[in-house]
Scaffold this motif. Sequence first.
Motif, mmCIF file in Angstrom:
data_model
loop_
_atom_site.group_PDB
_atom_site.id
_atom_site.type_symbol
_atom_site.label_atom_id
_atom_site.label_comp_id
_atom_site.label_asym_id
_atom_site.label_seq_id
_atom_site.Cartn_x
_atom_site.Cartn_y
_atom_site.Cartn_z
ATOM 1 N N TRP A 1 20.502 40.572 46.932
ATOM 2 C CA TRP A 1 19.502 39.416 46.166
ATOM 3 C C TRP A 1 19.051 38.793 46.611
ATOM 4 O O TRP A 1 17.748 37.883 46.369
ATOM 5 C CB TRP A 1 19.945 39.443 44.331
ATOM 6 C CG TRP A 1 19.748 41.135 43.545
ATOM 7 C CD1 TRP A 1 20.833 41.020 43.116
ATOM 8 C CD2 TRP A 1 18.552 41.248 43.182
ATOM 9 N NE1 TRP A 1 20.491 42.411 41.990
ATOM 10 C CE2 TRP A 1 19.290 42.468 42.318
ATOM 11 C CE3 TRP A 1 16.995 41.826 43.962
ATOM 12 C CZ2 TRP A 1 18.491 43.753 42.262
ATOM 13 C CZ3 TRP A 1 16.330 42.495 43.291
ATOM 14 C CH2 TRP A 1 16.690 43.529 42.510
ATOM 15 N N ALA B 1 14.181 37.301 42.280
ATOM 16 C CA ALA B 1 15.293 37.870 43.144
ATOM 17 C C ALA B 1 16.244 36.529 43.028
ATOM 18 O O ALA B 1 17.516 37.347 43.305
ATOM 19 C CB ALA B 1 14.453 38.021 44.061
ATOM 20 N N ALA C 1 20.277 37.415 40.692
ATOM 21 C CA ALA C 1 20.855 36.570 41.883
ATOM 22 C C ALA C 1 22.349 36.205 41.559
ATOM 23 O O ALA C 1 23.356 36.765 41.257
ATOM 24 C CB ALA C 1 20.675 35.870 43.328
#
Length: 64
Positions: free
Chosen positions: A33, A15, A19
């Motif tokens: 994210w 994640a 991001a």
Amino acid sequence: MPRLAVFAVVLCVLATAAAVVSFVEGSLLGIVWVLMAGITSNMAWFYVRKAKIEKAAAADRTAG
């Protein structure tokens, strides 16, 4: 480390990478994210702490 904690750490890393890619591309979807990375980080800490507490309780039961 418990299996669920390992999975949560892996998801946290993925994640975070998503991001970074989103923000580099100029997308505000990276905010989602970042939030997901925070949730999975908390999940990892929870499962590690839970395993530590259960291990200590099991040691107390066998010792006493």
